[in-house]
Design an enzyme around this catalytic site. Sequence first.
Site, PDB file in Angstrom:
ATOM      1  N   CYS A 382       0.726  -1.189  -0.016  1.00 21.40           N
ATOM      2  CA  CYS A 382      -0.045  -0.004  -0.101  1.00 21.40           C
ATOM      3  C   CYS A 382       0.850   1.345   0.050  1.00 21.40           C
ATOM      4  CB  CYS A 382      -1.081   0.079   1.085  1.00 21.40           C
ATOM      5  SG  CYS A 382      -2.418   0.744   0.644  1.00 21.40           S
ATOM      6  N   HIS A 508      -3.515  -5.136   0.263  1.00 25.16           N
ATOM      7  CA  HIS A 508      -3.083  -5.640   1.422  1.00 25.16           C
ATOM      8  C   HIS A 508      -3.202  -7.184   1.359  1.00 25.16           C
ATOM      9  CE1 HIS A 508      -2.871  -1.631   4.095  1.00 25.16           C
ATOM     10  NE2 HIS A 508      -3.975  -1.453   3.057  1.00 25.16           N
ATOM     11  N   GLU A 510      -1.785  -9.100   3.362  1.00 27.48           N
ATOM     12  CA  GLU A 510      -1.688  -9.803   4.718  1.00 27.48           C
ATOM     13  C   GLU A 510      -2.970 -10.246   5.437  1.00 27.48           C
ATOM     14  OE1 GLU A 510      -1.101  -6.452   3.858  1.00 27.48           O
ATOM     15  OE2 GLU A 510      -1.756  -5.129   5.552  1.00 27.48           O
TER      16      GLU A 510
HETATM   17  N1  GLN Z   1      -1.977   6.667   2.770  1.00 22.17           N
HETATM   18  C1  GLN Z   1      -2.077   5.961   1.515  1.00 22.17           C
HETATM   19  C2  GLN Z   1      -3.518   6.186   0.761  1.00 22.17           C
HETATM   20  O1  GLN Z   1      -4.526   6.488   1.464  1.00 22.17           O
HETATM   21  C3  GLN Z   1      -1.726   4.550   1.944  1.00 22.17           C
HETATM   22  C4  GLN Z   1      -2.762   3.650   2.691  1.00 22.17           C
HETATM   23  C5  GLN Z   1      -2.156   2.610   3.108  1.00 22.17           C
HETATM   24  O2  GLN Z   1      -0.905   2.275   3.132  1.00 22.17           O
HETATM   25  N2  GLN Z   1      -3.199   1.741   3.802  1.00 22.17           N
HETATM   26  O3  GLN Z   1      -3.435   6.009  -0.353  1.00 22.17           O
END
Ligand code: GLN
Length: 532
Positions: A382, A508, A510
């Site tokens: 992310c 994600h 995970e």
């Molecule tokens: N802050 C980033 C976004 O909103 C990444 C978010 C995250 O890592 N979950 O796109």
Amino acid sequence: MNHTKYIFVTGGVTSSLGKGIISASLAKLLQARGIRVTIQKLDPYINIDPGTLNPYEHGECFVTNDGAETDLDLGHYERFLNIPTSQANNITTGRIYQSVINKERKGDYLGKTVQVIPHITDEIKESVKKLGADGDFDVVITEIGGTVGDIESLPFVEAVRQLKWELQNKCIVIHLTLVPYLAAAGELKTKPTQHSVKTMLELGVQPDVLVCRTEHHLDDEIRSKIARFCNVSENAVIESRDANSIYRVPLLMQDEQLDQVVLEKLGMENNTPDLSKWKQFLHNLDNLKHEVNIGLVGKYVELQDSYKSIVEAIQHAGVSSNTKVNINWIHSEGITEGTANAKLNNLQGILVAPGFGERGIEGKIMAVQYARENNIPFLGICLGMQCAVIEFARNVLNLKDAHTVEIDKTTPFPVINMMEEQKFINNLGGTMRLGEYECKVQKDSNIYKSYGDTIINERHRHRFEFNNQYLTQFEEKGMISTGKNPQTDLVETVEIPNHKWFVGVQFHPEYKSSVEEPHPLFISFVEAALDQ
Ligand code: GLN
């Protein structure tokens, strides 16, 4: 006729007794008998969900397939049971009140005075029974967050009291307490447990089973004392000792016959559980041959619960690759040009973690640069992927001011932008892309090699997206997009083919790793690190 049985798990004396792990362990022992079981968490706080909570407050926010932002205990439930949870599995006081207030505004209460009892408690009861209503589950385990006696949890305990009465023998209550050891007296003390059960009794709830967290063995004398003072049968006093891995707890609970007592009390058949896969995992965990050091670069490293699912996914992958993975916790704010080498040079793999906001972002970008330039296996998740993109833009495409508009709205080179933001409106009125989305994977990529499939589904939790205006430039210089959302063309994965193993994912992974199904991407990452 609905045959669903309900088990409530409450906690007394202190927090952190491990209610989530005990609930998940019991669920595992029931599931291993072919019983269809799900677990629900009721959280007494007033936030609608933990989505807006700082990870320092409450650890990681776990995201379900349907895009619910939930308590991290749901992660344990999924990792133990290997079945998905949903919004229905996590309810907060805030959500209960929101629903009641919405009904009140619509006039649903027909002019009645809206009160905690019966309106709030009815709403809580509905949320519990909803999971059992479709007949998909034989057993619903409901864990009540907080500690009995807290003002916040009173309506929940009252709902349990009413349900216990209504459901009679289809419902039991397991209460977790602490049996502390006083070194000066050389004794285990049962008084806190007695008091905690008294608090439950004052609220009208008689626990059926007591799970006693203790650092020492509970001998027969202590057990019978607890049983006598707390009106439970002796075999329903369960010892819960510290374990060196949470994954051992189901077997400890089996030794203590928690599952048998529960089945007996619910009048359910007690056949032999099949825990062969689980035991194989534990056997492998005890006999790991290789060892590797992986750096986890993040800004919430002081509270390791902030990265719970990542840590567990790495551990599952380690066991699957016969490897003990040592996680080096690296604070992204501590990585500067002067310190990067010293902090990162003993690592065989670098994982840059998700995150929100500005703090620590330059350190993350520097960690990516180190991994890219030194050919160290890299996994960016992310924000970690977004940092990989920014780093590549600055140092390879020579767009020195490249950034994400999350942090610098004036950057002339927004390689991460909010272009697609408006498509993902969630119920908070925010603009998060949440939950499971499809990703189409390019053959011959690391992602493809890992998943062995061209269509994958992963969970998201972010606002910002790769800016497709720059994609050609990136690809010409060697960072390619290997996975895209087939409907929107949004970039979901990036890779550098001319690198040992460099993968950034906007999703994600995970959240989908479990003991019985370790996640392929983490396995590939650990194996690439092992190969280093
Ligand atoms: N802050 C980033 C976004 O909103 C990444 C978010 C995250 O890592 N979950 O796109």
